[in-house]
Structures are given as structure tokens and as C-alpha cells.
Design an enzyme around this catalytic site. Sequence first.
Site, mmCIF file in Angstrom:
data_model
loop_
_atom_site.group_PDB
_atom_site.id
_atom_site.type_symbol
_atom_site.label_atom_id
_atom_site.label_comp_id
_atom_site.label_asym_id
_atom_site.label_seq_id
_atom_site.Cartn_x
_atom_site.Cartn_y
_atom_site.Cartn_z
ATOM 1 C CG ASN A 1 1.505 3.467 0.677
ATOM 2 O OD1 ASN A 1 2.073 2.694 1.237
ATOM 3 N ND2 ASN A 1 1.771 4.247 -0.001
ATOM 4 N N GLY A 2 -2.558 3.675 -1.285
ATOM 5 C CA GLY A 2 -3.864 3.236 -1.097
ATOM 6 C C GLY A 2 -4.633 1.894 -2.452
ATOM 7 C CG HIS B 1 0.933 5.057 4.120
ATOM 8 N ND1 HIS B 1 0.146 4.774 4.107
ATOM 9 C CD2 HIS B 1 1.306 5.939 2.828
ATOM 10 C CE1 HIS B 1 -1.174 5.751 2.891
ATOM 11 N NE2 HIS B 1 0.269 6.106 2.887
HETATM 12 N N1 LIG Z 1 -6.409 6.745 8.612
HETATM 13 C C1 LIG Z 1 -5.631 6.690 8.407
HETATM 14 N N2 LIG Z 1 -4.616 5.312 8.585
HETATM 15 C C2 LIG Z 1 -4.577 4.064 7.941
HETATM 16 N N3 LIG Z 1 -4.541 4.703 6.188
HETATM 17 C C3 LIG Z 1 -5.559 5.524 5.886
HETATM 18 C C4 LIG Z 1 -5.915 6.507 7.269
HETATM 19 N N4 LIG Z 1 -6.273 7.581 5.998
HETATM 20 C C5 LIG Z 1 -6.139 7.597 4.323
HETATM 21 N N5 LIG Z 1 -5.494 5.925 5.007
HETATM 22 C C6 LIG Z 1 -5.127 5.292 4.160
HETATM 23 O O1 LIG Z 1 -4.550 6.311 3.071
HETATM 24 C C7 LIG Z 1 -4.228 6.143 1.935
HETATM 25 C C8 LIG Z 1 -3.713 7.230 1.100
HETATM 26 O O2 LIG Z 1 -3.023 8.072 1.687
HETATM 27 P P1 LIG Z 1 -1.722 8.615 0.662
HETATM 28 O O3 LIG Z 1 -2.144 9.536 -0.056
HETATM 29 O O4 LIG Z 1 -0.263 8.290 1.283
HETATM 30 O O5 LIG Z 1 -1.510 7.247 -0.679
HETATM 31 P P2 LIG Z 1 -0.295 6.874 -1.944
HETATM 32 O O6 LIG Z 1 0.610 6.006 -1.161
HETATM 33 O O7 LIG Z 1 -0.179 7.993 -2.798
HETATM 34 O O8 LIG Z 1 -2.114 5.776 -2.716
HETATM 35 P P3 LIG Z 1 -2.609 6.355 -3.704
HETATM 36 O O9 LIG Z 1 -1.286 7.016 -4.934
HETATM 37 O O10 LIG Z 1 -2.265 4.412 -4.491
HETATM 38 O O11 LIG Z 1 -3.923 6.655 -2.391
HETATM 39 C C9 LIG Z 1 -6.040 6.004 1.119
HETATM 40 O O12 LIG Z 1 -6.617 5.384 0.529
HETATM 41 C C10 LIG Z 1 -6.002 5.023 3.027
HETATM 42 O O13 LIG Z 1 -6.113 3.697 1.956
#
Ligand SMILES: Nc1ncnc2c1ncn2[C@@H]1O[C@H](COP(=O)(O)OP(=O)(O)OP(=O)(O)O)[C@@H](O)[C@H]1O
Length: 333
Positions: free
Chosen positions: A205-206, A199
Site C-alpha cells: 500500500n505505502g 489501505h
Molecule cells: N496514520 C496513517 N493513516 C493512513 N496511512 C498511514 C498512516 N501511517 C502510515 N500510513 C501508511 O501506511 C504505510 C505502511 O503500512 P503497511 O506497513 O501496512 O504497508 P504495506 O501495505 O505493507 O505497504 P508497503 O509494503 O509498501 O509498506 C506507510 O508507508 C504509509 O503510507
Amino acid sequence: MSVVNMVWLYFGMHAILAKMIYLDSQVQRRLDQDLAILKKLRPLPPTAVAKLKEQFAVEMTYNSNSIEGNTLTLKETHLVLNEGITIKGKSLKDHLEAKNHHEALHYLYELVDHKAKNTVSEQLIRSLQQMIVRETGSSVAGKYRSGAVIITGSKHVPPDAHEVPHQMQRLIRWFKDQEDRLHPIELAAIAHHKFVHIHPFFDGNGRAARLFLNLILMQKGYPLVIILKHDRKKYYNVLQKADAGDLKPIVRFIAQSVERSLHIHLKVLQPQKKKQKKYLPLSTIAPETPYSEKYLNLLARFGRIEAHKEGRIWVSTLEAVKVYQAGRLRKRT
Ligand SMILES: Nc1ncnc2c1ncn2[C@@H]1O[C@H](COP(=O)(O)OP(=O)(O)OP(=O)(O)O)[C@@H](O)[C@H]1O
Ligand SMILES: [Mg+2]
């Protein structure tokens, strides 16, 4: 134990450790065959390919953004991206995210089309995230995070911010080291997990990791692969298993997404004269077979029959079930 047995055990263990297999061999064979058929169809008709690419770009933008909370529907995403229409009642952020994701995806298409070499790098990962959050989070665009993050809906706590640069370097090193050892689907699925596990950013990230997964697959000749919004729960589930060291479920999950994309591409691109496979809902197929719909669903989910999801339902062919049945009979006799 005799010395000879010990030597065999040593070499046996070594062989297992040298090549860990995460992808079910039956699934691998099926996907390799489908990809080979697709590759044989080249050169592909440019109009059909352009249409498919755009259809998948819109579908992926909708699904990937929707997983992270964007409220545009598939149809609205299409209207925003292809018709330049603004959707009443939807936020500016939702619109900008759709556009920025679409741009990032086209950048990937170009990299792949121009057969760019050695693209997998930290710099590329940062550029992808930069493009995605360009207009909605410019202060964090292209920069690794400087503080802690949590993942809502998941138990995983990403590493401390000061660990991020080092862990990202390790991810790239691991990729280069494993690129020719693992099957592309294993490589892409595990790389995707490593990315989201670290992350590295404050946001995006996703979405960036799903683009990264696709860069790896497309460079190996696969079509764009979409993690469906419908499968969000399953996706989080398999990532959690991967956090605990069990990588097979995430590999199987990505393999199912690959299978879906391959089937759709083959359906559109294979010449009409050739007998195309007829995918039907499992409820339609089950009465023609000795199996219940529930059992066929189980076989589909575990990759035992050739199948893919259309929306919420699994579809397969009567032939695929017959192949499975014949295999079972062979095993028994
Ligand atoms: N158990 C886990 N281990 C690692 N990664 C995970 C797990 N569960 C979910 N994720 C990932 O984390 C992402 C969501 O995290 P977060 O909400 O922090 O994202 P973000 O950085 O805001 O990214 P985005 O805005 O693109 O969703 C999911 O789309 C998935 O790829
Ligand atoms: Mg986010």
C-alpha cells in the site's frame, strides 16, 4: 444580525466551502514560480534529463522501499539496479523489491512521457501494486484485500475489507471531481492520504500510494518527488493528522518534497550562465542574518523561507532569508 449581513455570511461561507485552501499561499507562489522556470527551460537537454530521471528512480526506490523495511542502502540499490550486482548478506526479497519498484517507476515515466490520458483509475492503482509485489507476494498481487490489516506504528485502523471496492470507487470519483479545483500539490497529497487510509491491499500500500502521488504530480509537469526515509516519523505524523481531518500538514509535507525536487532539477538543468542559487546549510547562513539557526530551521519547516532538505539538514539561501526579512519589515511599517 441584519438580513444583508446574513446574506454576506451565507455567501462568504459558501465561498470558503467551495474552495478549501490547504497550501500556504506563499509556498504556492514559490513553487509555481519554480515550476514555471523549469517548464520554460523546455525542451530540456535529453542526456541531462535521462541522468536525472535515473538518479531519482534509484533514490526513490531506495527511500520508498526502505520506509517499508527493505534493508538495501542507497549505494546497494544503485548497484542492484544499474550494475546488476547481487549484494552479499542481503535477502532475495530485498533485491526483488528493488527491481520490481524500479520497473513500476519506469512504467510511470512512460505513461507520463506518452501523455497517456485518463490514467487515474482503479485499474492503474491495481497494476502499480501488482508490479511492486509481483515477485515477492504474487498471491496478493493486483487484488484488493479480503481481510483486515493493521498498520504497524500507526493508530489508524483501515476500513473493513468489504468496504474497500466502494471506497476505492469513491476515491477515483473524488479525484475526477477535484482535479481542476485543487492545486496539483493539494490534489496529490490528499489523494495519497485517501489511498493509504483505505489501505486496499494486503501488501504494498505505502509503495503503491507513493507511486500514485507521483503519477498525479508528474502528469501536471512536476518532477519525481521523494518521501525521504529520514522523514518517516514526520510522514507518519502528518498522515495521522490527516486521519483526524487536518489535511494541511500532509499538504505542507508533500510541498516540501516538491520543493526539494524542483531545486535539484533547476540546479542541474538551468544553464550555467544564469546565476544559480547557492543553497547553504542554515548554520552557515544564520551568522549573516539577524536570526538564529534554530529560528531559520523553524521558518524552513513551516515553509516561510525557500528551503529544502539535503539528507538530514535544511539548506537555504541568504537571498531567501532577505526576502523573508523584507516581508516582515513591510508588514511592520
Ligand atoms: N496514520 C496513517 N493513516 C493512513 N496511512 C498511514 C498512516 N501511517 C502510515 N500510513 C501508511 O501506511 C504505510 C505502511 O503500512 P503497511 O506497513 O501496512 O504497508 P504495506 O501495505 O505493507 O505497504 P508497503 O509494503 O509498501 O509498506 C506507510 O508507508 C504509509 O503510507
Ligand atoms: Mg509491506
